[in-house]
Scaffold this motif. Structure first.
Motif, short mmCIF file in Angstrom:
data_model
loop_
_atom_site.label_atom_id
_atom_site.label_comp_id
_atom_site.label_asym_id
_atom_site.label_seq_id
_atom_site.Cartn_x
_atom_site.Cartn_y
_atom_site.Cartn_z
N VAL A 97 -4.87 -1.94 -5.32
CA VAL A 97 -5.70 -0.29 -4.57
C VAL A 97 -6.56 -1.17 -3.71
CG1 VAL A 97 -6.31 1.66 -4.95
CG2 VAL A 97 -4.01 0.52 -6.13
N HIS A 141 1.95 3.98 -2.88
CA HIS A 141 1.12 5.64 -3.41
C HIS A 141 2.07 6.29 -3.16
CE1 HIS A 141 -2.63 4.35 -1.09
NE2 HIS A 141 -2.83 5.00 -1.53
N ASP A 142 3.53 6.26 -3.33
CA ASP A 142 4.66 6.32 -3.65
C ASP A 142 4.90 7.04 -5.41
OD1 ASP A 142 7.89 7.35 -2.02
OD2 ASP A 142 7.93 6.50 -3.80
N ARG A 143 5.10 8.68 -4.90
CA ARG A 143 5.43 9.33 -6.30
C ARG A 143 7.00 9.75 -6.51
NH1 ARG A 143 6.94 8.48 -11.01
NH2 ARG A 143 5.66 9.42 -12.90
N SER A 171 -7.71 6.05 -7.19
CA SER A 171 -8.72 6.87 -6.50
C SER A 171 -9.49 7.32 -6.35
CB SER A 171 -7.56 7.40 -5.18
OG SER A 171 -7.44 6.21 -4.28
N ALA A 204 -1.60 4.27 -7.21
CA ALA A 204 -2.96 4.25 -6.05
C ALA A 204 -3.81 5.67 -6.16
CB ALA A 204 -2.73 4.10 -4.42
N THR A 205 -3.06 6.86 -6.18
CA THR A 205 -3.60 8.12 -6.11
C THR A 205 -4.32 7.99 -7.65
OG1 THR A 205 -2.16 9.04 -4.70
CG2 THR A 205 -3.70 10.52 -6.20
N GLU A 231 -7.40 -0.14 0.34
CA GLU A 231 -8.02 0.33 0.83
C GLU A 231 -10.00 0.44 1.41
OE1 GLU A 231 -9.95 3.14 -2.13
OE2 GLU A 231 -8.10 4.56 -2.53
N GLU A 241 0.88 11.68 -10.09
CA GLU A 241 -0.05 11.32 -9.27
C GLU A 241 0.93 9.29 -9.40
OE1 GLU A 241 -3.22 11.29 -10.33
OE2 GLU A 241 -3.80 12.85 -9.41
N GLN A 268 0.66 -1.27 0.44
CA GLN A 268 -0.30 0.15 0.06
C GLN A 268 0.82 1.26 -0.18
OE1 GLN A 268 -3.10 0.38 3.24
NE2 GLN A 268 -3.93 1.93 2.58
N THR A 269 1.37 1.42 0.88
CA THR A 269 2.63 2.59 0.81
C THR A 269 3.85 2.73 -0.23
OG1 THR A 269 3.12 1.73 3.54
CG2 THR A 269 4.46 3.74 2.13
#
Length: 841
Positions: A507, A404-406, A422, A418-419, A511, A415, A400-401
């Motif tokens: 993803v 979300h890491d870009r 979402s 995950a973003t 969530e 982005e 998950q981390t």
């Protein structure tokens, strides 16, 4: 002498008949190679053990100069002419490479696809017709040197290409862009097609899932084909406000007086009129996810090309859709390693150690070949300096981390994965709550080939929101339509399946709260259980269709420690099908897990416990593990006798299979009464013409045949065969067994004429119904081989023994009793063969 640090890649396409001429050319090109001007490659440099077609394709795609070594053999070669040359010419047309035909030998090449290009040697005089062949090759090398100097590939100061003066592409060219040449060529052909027909082409839409690389493709297209345009324009199109803002900026870039108008509609109309009245322009509308905002911004009759990027599937007649797929594992791995700084931009995957190749491919598979995810992962490796194996371990625990890491310094896609999704998830939920629930459910299936009948047959377990979709096709289609609007699912109408990208699943799962995860996982398992049928020959096609999903259901049971009767039921059904298909190693743990659920919950004496016990014993019997099988049969027999009664039809199975076990071990005295007991139970409870009665008759006949009691065995075989043909049909696999056994009986009596057609028929039935690699198919192969060996037909016998051995070694192992029997029979054949035949082998 001038030298250059970056040698130009030169690819040689030629027919293998011309290898001597190719070698001569290579000698003359060596001077250019020593100067560092070129690096040559041709197919004889393919590394053994690698995918030659993929390697050739990669090398051809990397080449800046492609030499077509033309001869009559070249023109006659399908691969040279239809594959390599067409690909080369496409790259030449796209401005990606220079194609130079070199005429080796006289041939009629007028009208060939390359005939419009300038050829070598001078005056197109074939090399072999020159009085001095060295002069011909020098002439060719001189021409190639001129091409090198003409290309804008050496010193930057010599570059001649400049971007159009009207240009507002907001992103630099991506040095890591790769793997999309076919898409770009198709895109170019599609956009240019309208000009070829003297018509304004309709807009083209690059469509696909968020993160698939649509913006990157549009950017690369602008840079790669800029020479086709006098103006290249870019507009953000994710909303009406973004489009208005972009059109105002375009108006100012075009120096339109309406650019400063107080009313935005005036500015927009001015830009549309400019697009209508001018030609040779490209307008890229990026991120057009809400198509209904677009029509007011499009010119009625465009004078140039309009290119959209969108997640939408249905273009609503606004554009021609060009779908973008994820990257294949090898290309994705190369992109990942290049982004991580572990592979040079112009190098291919084969240049890294094999272990790194395998790890990179494995990570690519885990990330589903999604370019954004691969870029993200590569950037993380570059920043942290960790190894590939360390990244793989961290991803398992911190998925998950990481999603979300870009870490991009460029704003082409700021982005993270995950973003990116979402926002799409939220929009789906706003439009259709059932669609959002459907997506959550699909997050727990295997990502590909989700059969739609899982939804319809599993309606009762899907919850109050999804249940109505199962019985109402209109509601179901509405939900799927919303998901396709954002390319979150793909639908195959012919196969009636859905598919979801594995990272979309990841993803979505991440969530959800822990309790929600369990709810959706259990619903998925229950829906699979409802759809997966009991394993019978007639249901095998449906079992196979649902098998991947069913295995995923068994994994859910294990992951979430689901200990319900329905969970055990799914484990049992999947194991039964795998057992039918001779996949014993996969079936065994599923039966054991089913037992682990049933015994604590129902008690060790419950009749349901007997079924996985009995089938587990069958697996051990098939594998020759007689000591493990016997106590399980006895325990199942005891359970069913106590709970079902001594005359229940299910009580007939353990005695019958115990008899089979004893017969295999030569314990004929123990086997016969058990066969007789099973036969009695089934005749009394099922009727004299039931297939189970035939099974018992066949087993008893086998017992008699093994003892040489042929007169007792033959009528039992014939009766069993008649019952099975009448009740199941002449092509059912169960018919194959008494056929084969009756053939064995005739062979052992020397009745070869009667035996051979029975073997042949049994082989045909078993191959067609079970599959060519099922271990039972080895029976008639071995029987026919024995038949031919006994008649001295050694040439006919040998390949049949080999085929039987191959099947058994692969399916049952080298030391299985059946394998040893066939191996012994084959050894006997070799002993019987005359010395000359043995010498020839």
């Amino acid at each position: 002498m001038t030298t250059y640090s970056n040698a130009i890649n030169v690819f040689l396409s030629y027919a293998h008949e011309d290898e001597p001429l190719r070698d001569e050319l290579m000698k003359h090109l060596s001077s250019l190679e020593r100067q560092g001007l070129i690096s040559t490659w041709f197919d004889r440099k393919v590394v053994p053990g690698t995918d030659w077609a993929r390697t050739i394709d990669e090398r051809l795609n990397r080449a800046s100069i492609i030499l077509l070594l033309v001869s009559s053999d070249f023109l006659a070669s399908d691969y040279c002419y239809q594959v390599e040359m067409k690909r080369a010419l496409a790259r030449n047309q796209a401005g990606q490479a220079r194609v130079i035909p070199v005429i080796l030998r006289p041939a009629d090449w007028k009208g060939a696809l390359f005939s419009h290009l300038q050829v070598l040697p001078t005056d197109a005089k074939a090399i072999t017709t020159w009085s001095n062949r060295d002069e011909a090759f020098v002439d060719v090398v001189t021409g190639i040197r001129r091409a090198i100097e003409d290309l804008s590939l050496l010193p930057a100061s010599s570059a001649r290409a400049t971007l159009p003066s009207i240009w507002n592409i907001p992103y630099p060219r991506n040095p890591f862009f790769m793997g999309r040449d076919e898409v770009l060529i198709q895109l170019h052909a599609q956009l240019q097609g309208g000009q070829a027909m003297a018509l304004s082409p309709s807009p083209t839409a690059i469509s696909g899932l968020g993160g698939i690389g649509k913006t990157q493709i549009a950017t690369e297209y602008a840079y790669r084909y800029h020479q086709d345009y006098v103006a290249v324009l870019w507009a953000r199109a994710e909303s009406q406000d973004a489009l208005i803002s972009s059109y105002i900026a375009i108006a100012k870039l075009l120096n339109l007086p309406e650019g400063d108008a107080d009313e935005q509609e005036i500015t927009i109309e001015a830009v549309k009129m400019w697009l209508q009245n001018h030609q040779k322009w490209l307008l890229i509308l990026d991120n057009v996810d809400e198509l209904d905002v677009l029509p007011p911004f499009l010119p009625t009759v465009p004078g140039g090309h309009i290119l959209l990027t969108t997640r939408a599937w249905d273009m609503q007649r606004l554009a021609t859709r060009l779908e973008v797929e994820t990257l294949p594992d090898e290309q994705g791995a190369a992109l990942f390693l290049r982004r991580a700084g572990l592979l040079a931009p112009d190098a291919d995957l084969l240049q890294v150690p094999l272990t790194d190749q395998q790890l990179a491919v494995s990570i690519t598979y885990t990330l589903g070949g999604l370019p954004l995810a691969l870029d993200q992962a590569g950037a993380y490796l570059e920043a942290t300096g960790i190894s590939l194996s360390e990244y793989q371990e961290i991803y398992q625990t911190h998925r998950q981390t990481l999603l979300h890491d870009r870490r991009s310094r460029i704003s082409d896609h700021p982005e993270a994965v995950a973003t990116t999704w979402s926002l799409s998830f939220r929009r789906v939920q706003e439009k259709n709550y059932a669609a959002a629930d459907l997506l959550r459910l699909c997050a727990y299936f295997a990502p590909d080939a989700i059969a739609e009948e899982i939804l319809t047959l599993g309606a009762s377990v899907l919850g109050p929101v999804l249940a109505p979709l199962a019985s109402d096709a209109l509601l179901r289609n509405q939900a799927i339509e919303v998901l396709r609007t954002y390319s979150l699912v793909r639908r195959d109408p012919r196969e009636r399946t859905l598919s979801v990208h594995r990272l979309v699943q990841a993803v979505l799962q991440d969530e959800l709260e822990e309790e929600e995860q369990r709810i959706w996982a259990e619903r998925a398992m229950l829906a699979i259980n409802a759809a997966f049928p009991d394993a019978k020959h007639r249901t095998w096609p449906q079992c196979e269709r649902l098998l991947r999903q069913a295995i995923t259901g068994t994994q859910i049971i294990q992951q979430y420690q689901i200990a319900t009767w329905k969970a055990s039921r799914l484990l049992y059904k999947v194991a039964s099908y795998l057992q039918d298909r001779a996949r014993y190693r996969e079936a065994e743990p599923l039966y054991q897990r089913a037992l682990g659920i049933l015994e604590p919950s129902l008690g060790t004496g419950h009749p349901d416990v007997g079924y996985p016990l009995h089938n587990l014993a069958n697996i051990y019997l098939e594998q020759g593990k007689y000591a493990e099988a016997e106590p399980l049969y006895q325990r199942a027999l005891h359970i069913w006798e106590q709970s079902l009664g001594a005359e229940h039809p299910d009580v007939g199975y353990p005695p019958h299979n115990l008899a089979e076990l004893y017969r295999e071990q030569g314990k004929y005295a123990e086997a016969e009464p058990l066969y007789q007991r099973a036969l009695h139970i089934w005749e009394q409870s099922l009727g004299a013409e039931h297939p189970q009665v035939a099974s018992s008759l066949n087993g008893l006949a086998e017992l008699y045949r093994k003892q040489g009691k042929y007169a007792e065995a033959e009528p039992l075989y014939q009766r069993a065969l008649g019952i099975l043909e009448q009740s199941l049909g002449a092509e059912h696999p169960d018919v194959g067994y008494p056929l084969h056994n009756l053939a064995e009986l005739y062979r052992e009596q020397g009745k070869y004429a009667e035996a051979e057609p029975l073997y042949q028929r049994a082989l045909s039935i078993l191959e067609q119904s079970l599959g060519a690699e099922h271990p039972d198919v080895a029976f008639p192969f071995n029987g026919l081989a024995e038949l031919y060996r006994e008649q001295g037909k050694y040439t006919e016998a040998e390949p049949l023994y080999q085929r039987a051995l191959s099947i058994l070694e692969q399916s049952l192992g080298l030391e299985h009793p059946r394998t040893r029997t066939v191996r012994d029979n084959y050894a006997l054949l070799l002993q019987n063969m005359d010395p000359n035949t043995q010498q020839s082998r």
